[in-house]
Design an enzyme around this catalytic site. Structure first.
Site, PDB file in Angstrom:
ATOM      1  N   HIS A 153       0.828  -1.207   0.000  1.00 30.35           N
ATOM      2  CA  HIS A 153       0.000   0.000   0.000  1.00 30.35           C
ATOM      3  C   HIS A 153       0.864   1.260   0.000  1.00 30.35           C
ATOM      4  CE1 HIS A 153      -3.714   2.265   1.080  1.00 30.35           C
ATOM      5  NE2 HIS A 153      -2.846   3.065   1.678  1.00 30.35           N
ATOM      6  N   GLU A 154       1.812   1.318   0.910  1.00 29.90           N
ATOM      7  CA  GLU A 154       2.655   2.509   1.015  1.00 29.90           C
ATOM      8  C   GLU A 154       3.580   2.653  -0.190  1.00 29.90           C
ATOM      9  OE1 GLU A 154       2.148   4.809   3.127  1.00 29.90           O
ATOM     10  OE2 GLU A 154       0.653   3.664   4.249  1.00 29.90           O
ATOM     11  N   HIS A 185       1.794   4.673  -2.802  1.00 29.28           N
ATOM     12  CA  HIS A 185       1.928   6.110  -2.563  1.00 29.28           C
ATOM     13  C   HIS A 185       3.324   6.601  -2.963  1.00 29.28           C
ATOM     14  CE1 HIS A 185      -1.894   6.405  -0.568  1.00 29.28           C
ATOM     15  NE2 HIS A 185      -1.539   5.696   0.488  1.00 29.28           N
TER      16      HIS A 185
END
Length: 462
Positions: free
Chosen positions: A21-22, A25
């Site tokens: 997920h990170e 980003h």
């Protein structure tokens, strides 16, 4: 031992999926020219730290508490920003770029799920059970509609269904909608007909959406083969493992009762919580007996016995060929099937979550980290394929949940940026603080319900 096992695989799950997920980003932010200061896996005291090459000197951290992570970008709201770096600060970038960065985390989780499903579908032949009705209960909605033993469910609400999992989702969708389950079925004689199961009472419909209540409430089950009472996986630290039983053992008797199928074994144990049983098993041609005391579990206010064992993992060898679906995908069709499956599950999550908030689906379906850790341990115990399937589901859930318009999540931040875009200037600090507090309260309420559900389901076992 069981708690430690569950916690281990929960940490593996969270660490992997949060990293993905990170990274979403991080990757998009770098591509769009944002200045990234730190990429951290976990929170708290750094265990590992290094600085990447390149002009930005990004700091990479692995921290002590592996239950999360974050990407820290240059942000003028958090302190002084040098004039040379000001154009690369988070708030200085165009709103559409900030929205893309925030969408990238959930998107990474969804892409991960699609890629894993793609590999599974491409590399292995899928063998699934057809959704064939069995054990019709007299006086039930299924019986009233004219559903018969041996009917194969071909479509629900006009949408074709393939296997038992697909059919279960369709049944839950129809029951939680208006209570009318329109089925197209094919009988044993090959003829096709339409039947409609009706659950008119809204309160009864909501009860059927509680865990493990749907099929009994409709009055039928999906057909499963009668398999020997062979032990699949064993719960670590459970009664069966403590008694020296092993995966592959075949139970032939409990006390003085002959056991022929796993269903008989399950029913006998389930009816005897906290009782000592003499378990007779066959292993490698030899027969022996051990005494085992069942543990106690609570379900819907009642207590049941359990030995901490699973059914055989591969039951397809006991299934007639005409009850199975064999699918062998090529690389292109596998990707299409994987994308379609991920889309279906994400749409259903959205639909069911909205219905949960509006009271049409029971809040008892919410699970906290306690419940998710238990599922993680159970799936890992069942084997690599089951754990990978669990990761796919949790990854899709993580992607979906982060898109909710709650201020402390990606979706809520996107709402703030869209509002700024339309307004022409950032929202006031007061408005943002009100949003943050409302988001915290909402998440706290949802988490409180989820924790209550998980703890309530375990009270009878303590």
């Amino acid at each position: 031992m069981t708690v430690g096992w569950d916690l281990l695989w929960f940490i593996v799950c969270v660490s992997l999926l949060v990293t993905i997920h990170e990274f979403g980003h991080f990757w998009v932010a770098r591509r769009l020219g944002f200045k990234v200061l730190r990429f951290s896996i976990g929170f708290g005291k750094p265990l590992l730290r290094w600085v990447g090459k390149g002009p930005d000197h990004v700091e990479y951290v692995v921290a002590a508490l592996p239950l999360g992570g974050y990407v820290k970008m240059l942000d003028e709201r958090e302190g002084h920003v040098a004039a040379a770096d000001a154009p690369r600060a988070f708030g200085a970038k165009a709103p559409w770029k900030r929205i893309l960065v925030m969408l990238a985390g959930p998107a990474a989780n969804i892409v991960f799920a699609i890629l894993v499903l793609w590999v599974i579908y491409w590399s292995t032949e899928l063998v699934r059970l057809k959704p064939i009705a069995a054990d019709i209960v007299v006086g039930s909605p299924a019986a009233a509609a004219g559903l018969r033993d041996g009917d194969e469910l071909r479509a629900i609400g006009g949408r074709p269904v393939e296997d038992q999992g697909d059919a279960a989702i369709g049944l839950l969708d129809a029951v939680s909608d208006n209570g009318e389950v329109a089925l197209e079925v094919r009988g044993r004689d090959g003829s096709t007909r339409n039947v409609t199961l009706v659950v008119a009472d809204p309160d009864q419909r909501r009860k059927l959406t509680e865990p493990n209540r749907l099929m009994p409430g409709l009055g039928f089950e999906f057909w499963l083969p009668e398999v020997p009472a062979e032990l699949g996986g064993l719960q670590r630290g459970g009664p069966a493992e403590k008694a020296g039983l092993l995966p592959g053992d075949v139970v032939v008797a409990l006390d003085d009762t002959t056991i022929r199928t796993f269903g008989e074994f399950y029913s006998y144990v389930r009816a005897r919580p906290n009782q000592s049983l003499l378990v007779k098993v066959q292993r490698d041609g030899a027969t022996f007996a051990n005494r085992v005391t069942t543990s106690v579990v609570a379900e819907n206010g009642k207590t049941f016995g359990r030995l901490g064992v699973e059914s055989p993992h591969d039951i397809t060898k006991y299934v007639p060929a005409d009850h199975l679906i064999h699918t062998d995908y090529g690389p292109v069709t596998a990707f299409g099937a994987a994308s379609g499956r991920a889309w279906q599950l994400t749409v259903m999550q959205t639909k069911f979550f909205v219905r949960m908030l509006t009271g049409r689906i029971s809040l008892k379906n919410l699970s906290s980290p306690i419940g998710i850790a238990s599922y993680a341990g159970d799936s890992a115990r069942a084997g690599a394929s089951q754990y990978i399937s669990f990761l796919v589901l949790i990854s899709l859930s993580l992607g979906f949940l982060n898109l909710l318009p709650i201020p402390i999540l990606d979706g809520g931040q996107i709402v703030f940026v869209v509002a700024e875009w339309l307004k022409g200037s950032p929202l006031s600090e007061r408005a943002q603080m009100v949003g943050w507090h409302a988001g915290l309260v909402m998440l706290a309420l949802l988490m409180g319900v989820a924790v209550f559900n998980d703890l309530s389901s375990r009270l009878g076992a303590s």
